[in-house]
Design an enzyme around this catalytic site. Structure first.
Site, PDB file in Angstrom:
ATOM      1  N   ASP A 119      -4.958  -6.763   6.096  1.00  0.00           N
ATOM      2  CA  ASP A 119      -6.180  -6.079   5.676  1.00  0.00           C
ATOM      3  C   ASP A 119      -7.252  -7.110   5.331  1.00  0.00           C
ATOM      4  OD1 ASP A 119      -7.933  -4.182   4.846  1.00  0.00           O
ATOM      5  OD2 ASP A 119      -6.854  -3.598   3.031  1.00  0.00           O
ATOM      6  N   TYR A 176       0.813  -1.220   0.000  1.00  0.00           N
ATOM      7  CA  TYR A 176       0.000   0.000   0.000  1.00  0.00           C
ATOM      8  C   TYR A 176       0.846   1.269   0.000  1.00  0.00           C
ATOM      9  CZ  TYR A 176      -3.868  -3.158   1.204  1.00  0.00           C
ATOM     10  OH  TYR A 176      -4.798  -4.163   1.206  1.00  0.00           O
ATOM     11  N   ASP A 212      -2.511 -18.178   2.403  1.00  0.00           N
ATOM     12  CA  ASP A 212      -3.682 -18.880   1.836  1.00  0.00           C
ATOM     13  C   ASP A 212      -4.192 -19.929   2.817  1.00  0.00           C
ATOM     14  OD1 ASP A 212      -1.153 -19.828   1.287  1.00  0.00           O
ATOM     15  OD2 ASP A 212      -1.612 -20.631  -0.690  1.00  0.00           O
ATOM     16  N   LYS A 252       3.928 -15.273   2.809  1.00  0.00           N
ATOM     17  CA  LYS A 252       3.839 -16.052   1.563  1.00  0.00           C
ATOM     18  C   LYS A 252       5.280 -16.358   1.161  1.00  0.00           C
ATOM     19  CE  LYS A 252       1.414 -17.755  -1.893  1.00  0.00           C
ATOM     20  NZ  LYS A 252       0.592 -18.964  -1.732  1.00  0.00           N
ATOM     21  N   ASP A 262     -10.671  -8.611   7.816  1.00  0.00           N
ATOM     22  CA  ASP A 262     -12.082  -8.549   7.399  1.00  0.00           C
ATOM     23  C   ASP A 262     -12.722  -9.934   7.476  1.00  0.00           C
ATOM     24  OD1 ASP A 262     -12.032  -5.841   6.916  1.00  0.00           O
ATOM     25  OD2 ASP A 262     -13.135  -6.017   5.034  1.00  0.00           O
TER      26      ASP A 262
END
Ligand code: NAD
Length: 371
Positions: A251, A146, A227, A195, A255
């Protein structure tokens, strides 16, 4: 004691939910003899309308002068709002990214706690939920994708967009330490999510987390690929205590974690820097679909105010008072629409308690009264 609290009401449901959090803070002030001096700060769409930019330099300086900042949410409908016709660096979210960076708020804490009263709002099966779960996502907030360089340009006649994901070892070390520190006050387990099978930034992440873990021999830690973590969160959320991860993974996972607690309207968050200063806000957005209807759930913002008392002002008793008041109101059967059991209407009973659907102001009043 007196505290300077910056207040960013923001857009959409922001002003509605912030008003309820202030109501509860004022009840605390009255009970414990504190004084919260509020200063309004413009950010987001309302700032664009008033000043042409989502966050002015003056607003940043005002925020810096506070002991902490309490925020609602910013932004509008991303398909229809004129704010989203502006260049990306002039849109509402750019204000929040700029504020986080200016205040060096690198550590984002997002608890995901399932209240036993809300088990019915949780979409997971009863056998998965068990006695409930209590996890905290510790997300790095000022680095990664970001904040990396980005551009869209034509390459050999084809429009091509590039975003870059960069982390240095210092950025990883300071967030990892925060994660392990918090784990020491909880159930002493850290799951570091990356990852590392694909990304260089994740391989560095893993190496530094391992170094930091050596300083915390009491904390059990593990690495998990992002994942797999996304899957494990719905398969067995009870296994997690502190989930430590980088910006974009955090992020998305936070959620997901919010959804399994029943509603995003219940989830608080804190963004901290190296000092006691913090920005406290609900995990959800400005919910333009329900703005102005008086039905938004203010509990996430109220619990964010409780986090502010705990992390910025060291007022643990007062924070607990708010958390207990929220628990009590839920036990008494009061619910905003987002946390109503799906198969029940107001007046129905759940475990011998009458469920009562109430609006934003009413639930704020009830929590303030219980304080
Ligand atoms: P959202 O979180 O605003 O809404 C998603 C869904 O959750 C909606 O159905 C909404 O009604 C519901 N919801 C959210 N908060 C609720 C609450 N307190 N009570 C009851 N229901 C609630 O996400 P979105 O629709 O993707 O985004 C809307 C706007 O918010 C966008 O402009 C987005 O950029 C912005 N946003 C801001 C922040 C922030 O201020 N930190 C965070 C996320 C999104």
């Amino acid at each position: 004691m007196e505290y300077k609290v910056g207040v960013i009401s923001g857009d959409g449901i922001g002003p509605e939910v912030v008003a309820e959090a202030k109501k509860v803070l004022d009840a605390i002030a009255q009970k414990y003899g504190h004084k919260f001096n509020y200063t309004s700060i413009l950010m987001g769409g309302c700032s664009i309308d008033a000043t042409g930019v989502p966050l002015t330099d003056e607003a940043i300086e005002t925020a810096k002068a506070q002991d902490a900042v309490l925020m609602g949410s910013i932004g509008g409908n991303t398909s229809t709002s004129p704010w989203y016709k502006l260049a990306p660096n002039l849109r509402p979210e750019a204000g929040l990214l700029k504020l986080r960076k200016s205040l060096n708020l690198f550590a984002n804490l997002r608890p995901a706690y399932l209240y036993k009263e809300l088990k019915e709002a949780c979409p997971l099966r009863e056998d998965i939920i068990g006695d409930g779960f209590d996890l905290l996502i510790m997300r790095e907030l000022t680095g990664g994708l970001y904040f990396g360089a980005r551009e869209t340009k034509e390459v050999n006649g084809v429009v091509t967009a590039t975003d870059t994901l960069t982390y240095n070892e210092n950025e990883i070390r300071r967030i990892a330490k925060r994660g392990f520190d918090i784990a020491m006050k909880r159930r002493k387990k850290v799951t570091s999510v990356d990852k590392a099978n694909v990304l260089d930034s994740s391989r560095l992440w893993r190496k530094i987390v391992e170094e930091v873990a050596k300083e915390y021999p009491e904390v059990k830690y593990e690495h998990m690929l992002v994942d797999n973590c996304a899957m494990q969160l719905v398969k067995d959320p009870k296994q997690f205590d502190v989930v430590l991860t980088e910006n974009m993974f955090g992020d998305i996972l936070s959620d997901e974690a919010s959804m399994i607690t029943g509603s995003i309207g219940m989830l608080s968050s804190a963004s901290l820097n190296e000092t006691k200063f913090g920005l406290y806000e609900p995990s959800g957005g400005s919910a333009p679909d329900i703005a102005g209807k008086g039905i938004a759930n203010p509990i996430a913002t109220i619990l964010s105010a409780a986090m502010m008392l705990r992390y910025s002002f060291d007022l643990d008793d007062e924070a607990e008072k708010i958390e207990n008041a929220v628990q009590k109101v839920l036990e008494e059967g009061y619910r905003t629409i987002d946390i109503m059991p799906q198969d029940k209407k107001s007046g129905a009973s759940s475990k011998n308690v009458k469920i009562k659907e109430v609006g934003t102001k009413k639930i704020g009043d009830l929590i303030a009264e219980r304080v």
